[in-house]
Motif scaffolding. Structure first.
Motif: not given
Length: 385
Positions: A37, A154, A204
Motif C-alpha cells: 500500500l 493506500g 482503499y
C-alpha cells in the motif's frame, strides 16, 4: 516465517517514526500488504513531476508579476524542497530495485513539506489581489489535492493530510479578501473534503480487499495447513529468492530431518495426537532457528531447513540443538527423537531449481546414514557438484 515470501517483491520499508507509522500504516494488516500500500506515495514518478512543474511554473508567474520578498521566499522554498524531493525519490527507487532498506520517513516528510509550501503559496496568490494569480491558484490547488487523494489512497490518513495542507491555507485566506463571492469557495470546502475522503476510503477498501484475497490465496498455495510452515513448493520458491551481498561466496547448509518413533505415536495414541506432535515440533524448530532460516514440512514427519550464510561448524551446532530440542519434547511423547542429514554448499551463487533438488537428495542420503547409525544423531557431507 512464511510471510517472508511476500516481503521481497515491490516492498518499501515501513516508516520508523511513530507518527509516520500511524499516518501511513494499518497495524491490523499483514506487513507485506502494508508495504504494498505504500507504493502509491512512492512510485508515481510522473505524478510527482507533474505536480512539481505545475507549482514551479506558478511560482515563476507569481514572481514575474510581483517580485516581492514573500514570492521570492515561496519560489526558493519550492525550488529547494522540489530538488530534495526529486533526488530522494530517485534514491529511494534505486534502493527499492536493489532491495535495500529505503529512507521511508524522509520521503514522506519531504512530500508533506512540499504540500505545505504549495498550500501557503496558493494562499499568498489569493491574498495578492492579482486576478491572474487568483484564477491560476484555485484550480491548480484543486487538481493537486485531487491527485494526492487518488495516488495516495493506500494511505488514507496521509492522503487526507496532504489534501488539507494543500487546500486549507487557501480557504483561510478568503476572509481577508474584499470580494465576498470568494466565500462560496469556503462554503464548498467541507463538501470537497468529504468527497475526497469518501473516494479515498472507497479505493482503499477495494485495494485492501484485493490484496488480502491475493495474500490468503498465495498463503494457501505455499503453506502446510497443519503446521503453517512452508510446504515443499513454498520452500523452493523462498529458497531460490536468497541473494547475498556483493559477489563473495555465500555458504549455505541444508538439513533434512525425520522424526524417530513417529509411527509408534500415531499407532498408539491416534492421528490427532500425532498432529499435535507435528505442530509442537514445528513450533519448537521455528523458535530454535534464525529469522533468515527457511523451514518447511516436507511431508509426513519430515522437515527441511535451509541455513543461509552459515559455516559448517555453526550448522552442526544448529543440528544438535534441534536434536536436543526434540529430545525434550520426547518427554511428553515417549520414544520421539530426531535424525538429521546435513549437506554443506560452499557457494550458493548460481543456485537453480535442479541444483537445489540435487542438494535436497544429498541431504536425504545423509539422513538415511544417520538412521543407520542408530537415530537421534546427524550425518553430514559436502555438496557433490
Amino acid at each position: 516465517m512464511p510471510d517472508k515470501l511476500y516481503m521481497h517483491h515491490n516492498a518499501y520499508s515501513i516508516p520508523r517514526w511513530r507518527f509516520m507509522y500511524w499516518l501511513l500504516c494499518d497495524s491490523r494488516l499483514p506487513l507485506n500488504i502494508q508495504q504494498r500500500l505504500l507504493l502509491g506515495p512512492n512510485t508515481q514518478t510522473s505524478v510527482m513531476w507533474s505536480g512539481t512543474l505545475t507549482v514551479l511554473v506558478l511560482t515563476l508567474i507569481a514572481l514575474s508579476r510581483h517580485p516581492a520578498p514573500l514570492f521570492w521566499l515561496w519560489f526558493l522554498a519550492t525550488l529547494a524542497i522540489s530538488g530534495y524531493r526529486a533526488g530522494l525519490h530517485y534514491h529511494v527507487k534505486r534502493q527499492w530495485r536493489w532491495r535495500i532498506v529505503t529512507p521511508a520517513d524522509q520521503i514522506y516528510l519531504a512530500n508533506l513539506l512540499w504540500s505545505t509550501t504549495t498550500g501557503l503559496g496558493t494562499a499568498l496568490c489569493l491574498l495578492s489581489g492579482d486576478p491572474v494569480l487568483q484564477v491560476l491558484a484555485i484550480p491548480s490547488m484543486v487538481a493537486l489535492a485531487s491527485a494526492a487523494a487518488a495516488f495516495s489512497h493506500g494511505t488514507p490518513r496521509y492522503a487526507m493530510l496532504q489534501v488539507l495542507l494543500l487546500d486549507l491555507p487557501l480557504k483561510l485566506a478568503v476572509p481577508f479578501q474584499p470580494e465576498p463571492w470568494f466565500w462560496v469557495f469556503v462554503l464548498q470546502g467541507p463538501f470537497f473534503w468529504m468527497g475526497l475522503h469518501m473516494m479515498i476510503h472507497s479505493l482503499y477498501d477495494m485495494s485492501t480487499q484485493a490484496l488480502l484475497g491475493e495474500y490468503h490465496s498465495q498463503r494457501q498455495a505455499i503453506l502446510d495447513p497443519l503446521t503453517e510452515l512452508f510446504n515443499r513448493e513454498g520452500w523452493f520458491r523462498e529458497a531460490l529468492t536468497i541473494r547475498g551481498p556483493g559477489r563473495v561466496p555465500l555458504p549455505v547448509s541444508l538439513l533434512f530431518s525425520d522424526l524417530d518413533g513417529f509411527k509408534h505415536v500415531n499407532d498408539t495414541y491416534g492421528h490427532m495426537i500425532g498432529d499435535d506432535l507435528l505442530r509442537d515440533i514445528a513450533s519448537a524448530m521455528s523458535e530454535a532457528l534464525r529469522s533468515d532460516d527457511i523451514l518447511a514440512r516436507w511431508g509426513g514427519d519430515e522437515f527441511v531447513i535451509l541455513l543461509p550464510g552459515i559455516s559448517p561448524e555453526a550448522s552442526r551446532t544448529v543440528a544438535q540443538r534441534l536434536i536436543d530440542t526434540t529430545a525434550d519434547i520426547g518427554r511428553t511423547y515417549p520414544g520421539i527423537g530426531l535424525s538429521i542429514g546435513l549437506v554443506h554448499c560452499q557457494n550458493w551463487r548460481g543456485m537453480d531449481r535442479n541444483r537445489l533438488e540435487r542438494l535436497v537428495a544429498q541431504a536425504d542420503q545423509s539422513l538415511y546414514r544417520a538412521k543407520r547409525q542408530g537415530k537421534g544423531c546427524f550425518q553430514e557431507l559436502t555438496e557433490q557438484v
